[in-house]
Scaffold this motif. Structure first.
Motif, PDB file in Angstrom:
ATOM      1  N   ASN A 299       0.996  -1.130   0.100  1.00  0.00           N
ATOM      2  CA  ASN A 299      -0.128  -0.158  -0.118  1.00  0.00           C
ATOM      3  C   ASN A 299       0.745   1.087   0.291  1.00  0.00           C
ATOM      4  O   ASN A 299       0.222   2.301   0.063  1.00  0.00           O
ATOM      5  CB  ASN A 299      -0.974   0.076   1.022  1.00  0.00           C
ATOM      6  CG  ASN A 299      -1.963  -1.022   1.085  1.00  0.00           C
ATOM      7  OD1 ASN A 299      -3.080  -0.685   0.235  1.00  0.00           O
ATOM      8  ND2 ASN A 299      -1.775  -2.092   1.524  1.00  0.00           N
ATOM      9  N   THR A 321      -3.916   5.177  -0.982  1.00  0.00           N
ATOM     10  CA  THR A 321      -5.201   5.073  -0.609  1.00  0.00           C
ATOM     11  C   THR A 321      -6.074   6.185  -0.771  1.00  0.00           C
ATOM     12  O   THR A 321      -7.469   6.089  -0.283  1.00  0.00           O
ATOM     13  CB  THR A 321      -5.079   4.231   0.762  1.00  0.00           C
ATOM     14  OG1 THR A 321      -4.731   5.402   1.681  1.00  0.00           O
ATOM     15  CG2 THR A 321      -4.483   2.985   0.706  1.00  0.00           C
ATOM     16  N   TRP A 332     -12.526   1.694  -3.166  1.00  0.00           N
ATOM     17  CA  TRP A 332     -12.347   0.776  -2.180  1.00  0.00           C
ATOM     18  C   TRP A 332     -12.774   1.694  -0.864  1.00  0.00           C
ATOM     19  O   TRP A 332     -13.853   1.918  -0.493  1.00  0.00           O
ATOM     20  CB  TRP A 332     -10.986   0.367  -2.102  1.00  0.00           C
ATOM     21  CG  TRP A 332     -10.907  -0.513  -3.304  1.00  0.00           C
ATOM     22  CD1 TRP A 332      -9.918  -0.102  -4.487  1.00  0.00           C
ATOM     23  CD2 TRP A 332     -11.314  -1.815  -3.444  1.00  0.00           C
ATOM     24  NE1 TRP A 332     -10.134  -1.450  -5.146  1.00  0.00           N
ATOM     25  CE2 TRP A 332     -11.197  -2.228  -4.530  1.00  0.00           C
ATOM     26  CE3 TRP A 332     -12.339  -2.497  -2.794  1.00  0.00           C
ATOM     27  CZ2 TRP A 332     -11.439  -3.468  -5.454  1.00  0.00           C
ATOM     28  CZ3 TRP A 332     -12.701  -3.604  -3.353  1.00  0.00           C
ATOM     29  CH2 TRP A 332     -12.268  -4.520  -4.490  1.00  0.00           C
ATOM     30  N   TRP A 333     -11.715   1.784  -0.055  1.00  0.00           N
ATOM     31  CA  TRP A 333     -12.042   2.076   1.406  1.00  0.00           C
ATOM     32  C   TRP A 333     -11.656   3.502   1.734  1.00  0.00           C
ATOM     33  O   TRP A 333     -10.970   4.178   1.042  1.00  0.00           O
ATOM     34  CB  TRP A 333     -11.486   1.100   2.455  1.00  0.00           C
ATOM     35  CG  TRP A 333     -11.638  -0.133   2.028  1.00  0.00           C
ATOM     36  CD1 TRP A 333     -10.879  -1.143   1.541  1.00  0.00           C
ATOM     37  CD2 TRP A 333     -13.160  -0.834   1.844  1.00  0.00           C
ATOM     38  NE1 TRP A 333     -11.459  -2.071   1.495  1.00  0.00           N
ATOM     39  CE2 TRP A 333     -12.878  -2.369   1.505  1.00  0.00           C
ATOM     40  CE3 TRP A 333     -14.334  -0.555   2.037  1.00  0.00           C
ATOM     41  CZ2 TRP A 333     -14.014  -3.075   1.267  1.00  0.00           C
ATOM     42  CZ3 TRP A 333     -15.548  -1.371   2.104  1.00  0.00           C
ATOM     43  CH2 TRP A 333     -15.283  -2.780   1.686  1.00  0.00           C
ATOM     44  N   ASP A 335      -9.180   6.522   3.511  1.00  0.00           N
ATOM     45  CA  ASP A 335      -7.739   6.775   3.583  1.00  0.00           C
ATOM     46  C   ASP A 335      -7.209   5.806   4.795  1.00  0.00           C
ATOM     47  O   ASP A 335      -7.645   5.515   5.649  1.00  0.00           O
ATOM     48  CB  ASP A 335      -7.340   8.099   3.889  1.00  0.00           C
ATOM     49  CG  ASP A 335      -7.618   9.064   2.564  1.00  0.00           C
ATOM     50  OD1 ASP A 335      -8.198   8.725   1.716  1.00  0.00           O
ATOM     51  OD2 ASP A 335      -7.293  10.338   2.841  1.00  0.00           O
ATOM     52  N   HIS A 337      -7.360   2.595   4.941  1.00  0.00           N
ATOM     53  CA  HIS A 337      -8.074   1.398   4.719  1.00  0.00           C
ATOM     54  C   HIS A 337      -7.475   0.491   3.952  1.00  0.00           C
ATOM     55  O   HIS A 337      -7.962   0.743   2.827  1.00  0.00           O
ATOM     56  CB  HIS A 337      -9.631   1.744   4.855  1.00  0.00           C
ATOM     57  CG  HIS A 337      -9.972   2.381   5.973  1.00  0.00           C
ATOM     58  ND1 HIS A 337      -9.739   3.470   6.576  1.00  0.00           N
ATOM     59  CD2 HIS A 337     -10.795   1.721   7.379  1.00  0.00           C
ATOM     60  CE1 HIS A 337     -10.047   3.848   7.741  1.00  0.00           C
ATOM     61  NE2 HIS A 337     -10.969   2.693   7.882  1.00  0.00           N
ATOM     62  N   ILE A 338      -6.379  -0.376   4.107  1.00  0.00           N
ATOM     63  CA  ILE A 338      -5.705  -0.590   3.150  1.00  0.00           C
ATOM     64  C   ILE A 338      -6.207  -1.848   2.271  1.00  0.00           C
ATOM     65  O   ILE A 338      -7.325  -2.528   2.684  1.00  0.00           O
ATOM     66  CB  ILE A 338      -4.247  -1.181   3.466  1.00  0.00           C
ATOM     67  CG1 ILE A 338      -4.388  -2.155   4.644  1.00  0.00           C
ATOM     68  CG2 ILE A 338      -3.398   0.064   4.035  1.00  0.00           C
ATOM     69  CD1 ILE A 338      -3.076  -2.654   5.267  1.00  0.00           C
TER      70      ILE A 338
END
Length: 397
Positions: A299, A321, A332-333, A335, A337-338
């Motif tokens: 990440n 991210t 995705w998720w 910041d 949240h890998i």
């Protein structure tokens, strides 16, 4: 929901079968896809395992006949996730049947098969081809590509690329990955193909010369397996008693090379780097900046801006991210949240669907033509090791 769908036939239900199935299952739940992927047919050889796999992952049909499956008029995309020696026949049959084709890497288990696949793709003008060089879809790697395209690195001076694993000790039996007739090569085609592709992808340059190469097979013989692996690399494989077979592929390959822009490169691929489970990475040094990436810390991308004032100049460790600035982050998720390994396949599936819908992918996809160039480098390195001389990949026809 998208107005149109893509019926998929996946061949292979082990390690890559799981990764690809998960991608087809999840992509529409996270991305706004232009086409709906339909998990139509899963193909394999072991009927009981195949039926269980289809039920677990949601495939509508299961078949042990790949020939009829790839010709099925209902199928739009054939995805080949088998051992390397099967790629050619399956992919060419699918292209001749007018299907889009995705194929696991490397493109083929030898240069002759790869050439035939490239030529078949050239003839099938209405079919899209894709190769699962999924590390291009790691957000940090995609960001490195974007930084290079934006001129943040400038002229490239050095590339140091490595792919280090440690799973192949003497106790592992002679699974297909050690069989030259099936795999074509060992660490070189399995791991080296990825770092060759990442180098070409990020720098935008071709490998002009393999200047020298060495290979080594540390374990010369292995026990014949009584059972193959159960969905991982070698996990679940069981050694039989007594009978042994010779290992005719490389356990480690290292080579030096030059890029088309003049940069010098080193590449190292091994399954015997004790303590390194999946250390896939590279460092690229340029006139204006540098990047470093290591998949075991996937990440993050390390970036050095050589144009910054000396007072604040130094390596930045970027958490990749943040949407909308970082590739794929919007789907995705929040910041930091890998994401993980499986997301690279989902990201690639999204880009393949974009391409099949006539839209531009997030970053370039490898097709058969692109993957052929990586195959030329793989072959050039093997020739260099055997003949102890420099080899230009462009001379490998």
């Amino acid at each position: 929901m998208p107005a149109k769908s893509v019926n998929i036939c996946l061949i292979g239900h082990k390690f890559m079968g799981r990764a690809h199935s998960n991608a087809f299952l999840k992509v529409g739940r996270f991305f706004d896809v232009p086409l709906e992927p339909v998990m139509h047919t899963i193909v394999g050889r072991n009927r009981p395992e195949l039926e269980a796999f289809a039920k677990r992952w949601g495939w509508a049909r299961a078949s042990t006949d790949w020939q009829s499956s790839v010709r099925d008029p209902a199928i739009d995309l054939v995805d080949v996730g088998t051992p390397n020696d099967m790629h050619r026949d399956m992919c060419i049959a699918a292209l001749e049947a007018g299907k889009h084709v995705a194929c696991e890497k490397p493109l083929a288990h030898n240069i002759d098969h790869a050439r035939q696949m490239r030529d078949a793709a050239r003839k099938a003008r209405n079919c899209r081809t894709f190769v699962w060089y999924s590390y291009r879809r790691v957000p940090a790697v995609a960001l490195a590509h974007q930084l290079a395209r934006e001129g943040k690195l400038g002229r490239i001076y050095h590339v140091r690329a490595y792919y280090l694993q440690d799973w192949a000790g003497p106790s592992v039996p002679l699974i297909w990955r050690f069989d030259k007739k099936v795999a074509g090569s060992g660490s070189h085609g399995d791991l080296g193909a990825h770092i060759i592709d990442m180098c070409r992808f990020i720098t935008g340059e071709e490998i002009a010369e393999v200047s020298g190469c060495i290979t080594e097979t540390f374990v010369k013989e292995r026990l014949i397996p009584s059972e193959g692996s159960k969905g991982g690399i070698a996990g679940g494989a069981k050694a039989g008693k007594g009978r042994r077979g010779k290992v005719l592929v490389d356990d480690a390959t290292l080579f030096l090379a030059r890029l088309s822009g003049g940069a010098v490169c080193s590449f190292e691929a091994t399954r015997f780097a004790t303590g390194n489970q999946n250390k896939n990475g590279l460092e690229i040094n340029g006139e204006h900046g540098s990047v470093m990436f290591n998949f075991e810390d996937m990440n993050h991308l390390s970036y050095f801006d050589a144009t910054a004032p000396a007072k604040v100049r130094g390596w930045r460790r970027i958490m990749v991210t943040h949407a909308p600035d970082h590739p794929y982050a919007h789907a995705w998720w929040p910041d930091a949240h890998i994401v993980g390994y499986e997301h690279t396949f989902i990201n690639q599936t999204f880009d393949m669907l974009l391409a099949m819908a006539g839209r531009k992918p997030t970053v370039p996809l490898a097709d058969f033509e692109d993957a052929w160039k990586t195959q030329q480098v793989l072959e050039a390195a093997m020739i260099s090791a055997a003949e102890r001389c420099p080899v230009r990949p462009s001379d490998v026809k």
